[in-house]
Design a protein around this motif. Structure first.
Motif, PDB file in Angstrom:
ATOM      1  N   MET A 172     -12.448 -27.988  66.351  1.00 45.02           N
ATOM      2  CA  MET A 172     -13.848 -28.072  66.088  1.00 45.02           C
ATOM      3  C   MET A 172     -14.616 -26.613  66.658  1.00 45.02           C
ATOM      4  SD  MET A 172     -16.533 -30.398  65.896  1.00 45.02           S
ATOM      5  CE  MET A 172     -18.271 -30.451  66.373  1.00 45.02           C
ATOM      6  N   THR A 173     -15.391 -26.196  65.998  1.00 44.73           N
ATOM      7  CA  THR A 173     -15.872 -25.094  66.526  1.00 44.73           C
ATOM      8  C   THR A 173     -17.463 -25.294  66.973  1.00 44.73           C
ATOM      9  OG1 THR A 173     -15.050 -23.510  64.495  1.00 44.73           O
ATOM     10  CG2 THR A 173     -16.929 -22.697  65.903  1.00 44.73           C
ATOM     11  N   LEU A 174     -17.838 -24.778  68.127  1.00 42.76           N
ATOM     12  CA  LEU A 174     -18.933 -25.087  68.834  1.00 42.76           C
ATOM     13  C   LEU A 174     -19.744 -23.686  68.817  1.00 42.76           C
ATOM     14  CD1 LEU A 174     -18.127 -27.127  71.864  1.00 42.76           C
ATOM     15  CD2 LEU A 174     -18.775 -27.804  69.512  1.00 42.76           C
ATOM     16  N   SER A 175     -20.964 -23.778  68.411  1.00 35.38           N
ATOM     17  CA  SER A 175     -21.962 -22.397  68.639  1.00 35.38           C
ATOM     18  C   SER A 175     -22.693 -22.577  69.921  1.00 35.38           C
ATOM     19  CB  SER A 175     -22.910 -22.275  67.560  1.00 35.38           C
ATOM     20  OG  SER A 175     -22.166 -21.936  66.350  1.00 35.38           O
ATOM     21  N   ILE A 176     -22.598 -21.623  70.908  1.00 29.72           N
ATOM     22  CA  ILE A 176     -23.134 -21.835  72.178  1.00 29.72           C
ATOM     23  C   ILE A 176     -24.126 -20.854  72.406  1.00 29.72           C
ATOM     24  CG2 ILE A 176     -22.630 -21.844  74.547  1.00 29.72           C
ATOM     25  CD1 ILE A 176     -19.861 -22.922  73.873  1.00 29.72           C
TER      26      ILE A 176
ATOM     27  N   LEU B 162     -12.924 -30.399  81.816  1.00 30.56           N
ATOM     28  CA  LEU B 162     -13.306 -31.442  81.148  1.00 30.56           C
ATOM     29  C   LEU B 162     -11.867 -32.002  80.468  1.00 30.56           C
ATOM     30  CD1 LEU B 162     -16.787 -30.821  79.908  1.00 30.56           C
ATOM     31  CD2 LEU B 162     -16.253 -32.575  81.523  1.00 30.56           C
ATOM     32  N   GLY B 163     -10.800 -31.099  80.405  1.00 31.00           N
ATOM     33  CA  GLY B 163      -9.771 -31.538  79.735  1.00 31.00           C
ATOM     34  C   GLY B 163      -9.604 -31.039  78.245  1.00 31.00           C
ATOM     35  N   TYR B 164     -10.661 -29.982  77.785  1.00 25.33           N
ATOM     36  CA  TYR B 164     -10.448 -29.869  76.404  1.00 25.33           C
ATOM     37  C   TYR B 164      -9.342 -28.377  76.294  1.00 25.33           C
ATOM     38  CZ  TYR B 164     -14.120 -33.032  75.506  1.00 25.33           C
ATOM     39  OH  TYR B 164     -15.043 -34.226  75.787  1.00 25.33           O
ATOM     40  N   SER B 165      -8.635 -28.391  75.435  1.00 28.53           N
ATOM     41  CA  SER B 165      -7.940 -27.385  74.863  1.00 28.53           C
ATOM     42  C   SER B 165      -8.656 -26.391  74.193  1.00 28.53           C
ATOM     43  CB  SER B 165      -6.507 -27.747  74.072  1.00 28.53           C
ATOM     44  OG  SER B 165      -5.949 -28.492  74.951  1.00 28.53           O
ATOM     45  N   ILE B 166      -8.743 -25.159  74.498  1.00 25.27           N
ATOM     46  CA  ILE B 166      -9.513 -24.396  73.648  1.00 25.27           C
ATOM     47  C   ILE B 166      -8.357 -23.325  72.959  1.00 25.27           C
ATOM     48  CG2 ILE B 166     -10.686 -21.901  73.821  1.00 25.27           C
ATOM     49  CD1 ILE B 166     -11.584 -23.341  76.468  1.00 25.27           C
ATOM     50  N   GLU B 167      -8.541 -23.323  71.478  1.00 24.21           N
ATOM     51  CA  GLU B 167      -7.985 -22.665  70.388  1.00 24.21           C
ATOM     52  C   GLU B 167      -8.204 -20.998  70.536  1.00 24.21           C
ATOM     53  OE1 GLU B 167      -7.566 -22.621  65.732  1.00 24.21           O
ATOM     54  OE2 GLU B 167      -7.186 -24.379  66.869  1.00 24.21           O
ATOM     55  N   SER B 168      -9.652 -20.666  70.439  1.00 26.76           N
ATOM     56  CA  SER B 168     -10.158 -19.456  70.901  1.00 26.76           C
ATOM     57  C   SER B 168     -11.667 -19.499  71.312  1.00 26.76           C
ATOM     58  CB  SER B 168     -10.204 -18.657  69.376  1.00 26.76           C
ATOM     59  OG  SER B 168     -11.052 -19.236  68.485  1.00 26.76           O
TER      60      SER B 168
ATOM     61  N   VAL C 242     -13.667 -22.512  69.739  1.00 26.94           N
ATOM     62  CA  VAL C 242     -13.119 -23.129  69.031  1.00 26.94           C
ATOM     63  C   VAL C 242     -12.112 -24.063  69.751  1.00 26.94           C
ATOM     64  CG1 VAL C 242     -11.268 -23.359  66.848  1.00 26.94           C
ATOM     65  CG2 VAL C 242     -13.049 -21.553  67.067  1.00 26.94           C
ATOM     66  N   LEU C 243     -12.294 -25.587  69.775  1.00 28.45           N
ATOM     67  CA  LEU C 243     -11.603 -26.357  70.445  1.00 28.45           C
ATOM     68  C   LEU C 243     -10.519 -26.895  69.467  1.00 28.45           C
ATOM     69  CD1 LEU C 243     -14.391 -28.514  72.166  1.00 28.45           C
ATOM     70  CD2 LEU C 243     -12.929 -26.487  73.196  1.00 28.45           C
ATOM     71  N   LYS C 244      -9.194 -27.237  70.202  1.00 25.66           N
ATOM     72  CA  LYS C 244      -8.270 -27.536  69.535  1.00 25.66           C
ATOM     73  C   LYS C 244      -8.475 -29.410  69.242  1.00 25.66           C
ATOM     74  CE  LYS C 244      -4.701 -24.623  71.062  1.00 25.66           C
ATOM     75  NZ  LYS C 244      -3.489 -24.626  72.036  1.00 25.66           N
ATOM     76  N   GLY C 245      -8.199 -29.704  67.956  1.00 21.20           N
ATOM     77  CA  GLY C 245      -8.484 -31.335  67.784  1.00 21.20           C
ATOM     78  C   GLY C 245     -10.063 -31.499  67.381  1.00 21.20           C
TER      79      GLY C 245
ATOM     80  N   GLU D 173     -19.901 -38.563  71.706  1.00 24.32           N
ATOM     81  CA  GLU D 173     -19.712 -38.722  73.011  1.00 24.32           C
ATOM     82  C   GLU D 173     -19.148 -37.719  73.716  1.00 24.32           C
ATOM     83  OE1 GLU D 173     -17.559 -41.685  76.314  1.00 24.32           O
ATOM     84  OE2 GLU D 173     -18.412 -42.543  74.426  1.00 24.32           O
ATOM     85  N   ASP D 174     -18.024 -37.033  73.240  1.00 24.98           N
ATOM     86  CA  ASP D 174     -17.431 -35.980  73.762  1.00 24.98           C
ATOM     87  C   ASP D 174     -18.636 -34.564  73.771  1.00 24.98           C
ATOM     88  OD1 ASP D 174     -15.001 -36.961  74.470  1.00 24.98           O
ATOM     89  OD2 ASP D 174     -14.346 -36.230  72.584  1.00 24.98           O
ATOM     90  N   LEU D 175     -19.147 -34.454  72.748  1.00 28.24           N
ATOM     91  CA  LEU D 175     -20.139 -33.573  72.490  1.00 28.24           C
ATOM     92  C   LEU D 175     -21.189 -33.510  73.581  1.00 28.24           C
ATOM     93  CD1 LEU D 175     -20.743 -30.827  70.459  1.00 28.24           C
ATOM     94  CD2 LEU D 175     -21.955 -32.482  69.189  1.00 28.24           C
ATOM     95  N   THR D 176     -21.612 -34.886  73.658  1.00 28.27           N
ATOM     96  CA  THR D 176     -22.737 -34.734  74.960  1.00 28.27           C
ATOM     97  C   THR D 176     -22.561 -34.538  75.947  1.00 28.27           C
ATOM     98  OG1 THR D 176     -23.648 -36.843  73.237  1.00 28.27           O
ATOM     99  CG2 THR D 176     -24.436 -36.673  75.735  1.00 28.27           C
ATOM    100  N   THR D 177     -21.060 -34.843  76.302  1.00 25.95           N
ATOM    101  CA  THR D 177     -20.596 -34.622  77.998  1.00 25.95           C
ATOM    102  C   THR D 177     -20.475 -33.104  77.672  1.00 25.95           C
ATOM    103  OG1 THR D 177     -19.220 -36.624  77.733  1.00 25.95           O
ATOM    104  CG2 THR D 177     -18.632 -34.983  79.455  1.00 25.95           C
ATOM    105  N   ILE D 178     -19.845 -32.383  77.058  1.00 29.40           N
ATOM    106  CA  ILE D 178     -19.758 -31.001  76.795  1.00 29.40           C
ATOM    107  C   ILE D 178     -20.922 -30.310  76.916  1.00 29.40           C
ATOM    108  CG2 ILE D 178     -19.318 -28.881  75.489  1.00 29.40           C
ATOM    109  CD1 ILE D 178     -16.872 -30.545  74.173  1.00 29.40           C
TER     110      ILE D 178
END
Length: 194
Positions: free
Chosen positions: A1-5, A24-30, A37-40, A45-50
């Motif tokens: 999953m790619t996030l633009s920040i 928060l417990g997320y694994s970062i690919e890059s 880019v998060l793994k998986g 709900e996750d997006l709201t927390t992030i």
């Protein structure tokens, strides 16, 4: 999953975002300026927390496609002007942005101007002026060296643009910011100062 920040503009920002996501417990690919880019996969709900966590650190997830384009433009400009080690480059910024984002410059320019209220060119000039101010304050480079680093055709072009935006010449700005500071090579006897 790619996030633009949004607001992710420096190496410290990368570190803060990385730490927030790992807590928060997320694994970062890059991770790079403006993008993670998060793994998986992640849920809404996750997006709201992030988003809430990143917001507390001064960042924002960008979901709107046009805003993602604008943030990508800003990130590329900031990275190139403030952080790039491969300077100078005389490649046209319009070609640089089109190549990096895979879109025609007129389309990029139209989107940027419609939402930001200024042209990409004006944004680039403002970023160059901020970088020039920073380099002038440090007093480690001549105006010619600064102009070369920022891709100006000459020091007079850089000086004229600086004066037009700031209202002072670079040398007057330097004097105003550091009125009593001597260049390091001119300091030879501190007892004469008293």
């Amino acid at each position: 999953m790619t996030l633009s920040i949004k607001n992710m503009v420096c190496n410290r920002c990368i570190r803060v975002v990385k730490e927030d996501l790992e807590k928060l417990g997320y694994s970062i690919e890059s991770i790079k300026l403006g993008t993670v880019v998060l793994k998986g996969m992640i849920t809404e709900e996750d997006l709201t927390t992030i988003d809430k966590t990143l917001s507390n650190s001064g960042f924002e997830i960008i979901e709107d496609h046009q805003k993602q384009i604008i943030e990508s433009i800003k990130t590329l400009v900031i990275e190139h002007i403030h952080h790039s080690k491969t300077k100078p480059t005389y490649q046209n910024f319009s070609d640089f942005l089109s190549q990096k984002l895979g879109m025609g410059y007129s389309q990029l320019s139209k989107v940027f101007s419609s939402i930001e209220g200024i042209t990409i060119e004006k944004y680039i000039i403002l970023q160059k002026i901020e970088r020039m101010k920073e380099l002038l304050i440090y007093e480690e480079m001549t105006l010619g060296e600064i102009a070369f680093e920022l891709g100006y055709s000459s020091s007079s072009h850089a000086s004229n643009q600086f004066k037009k935006v700031i209202g002072l010449s670079p040398s007057d700005f330097r004097k105003l910011i550091n009125p009593d500071r001597k260049p390091i090579d001119k300091v030879n006897d501190i007892s004469s100062e008293s």
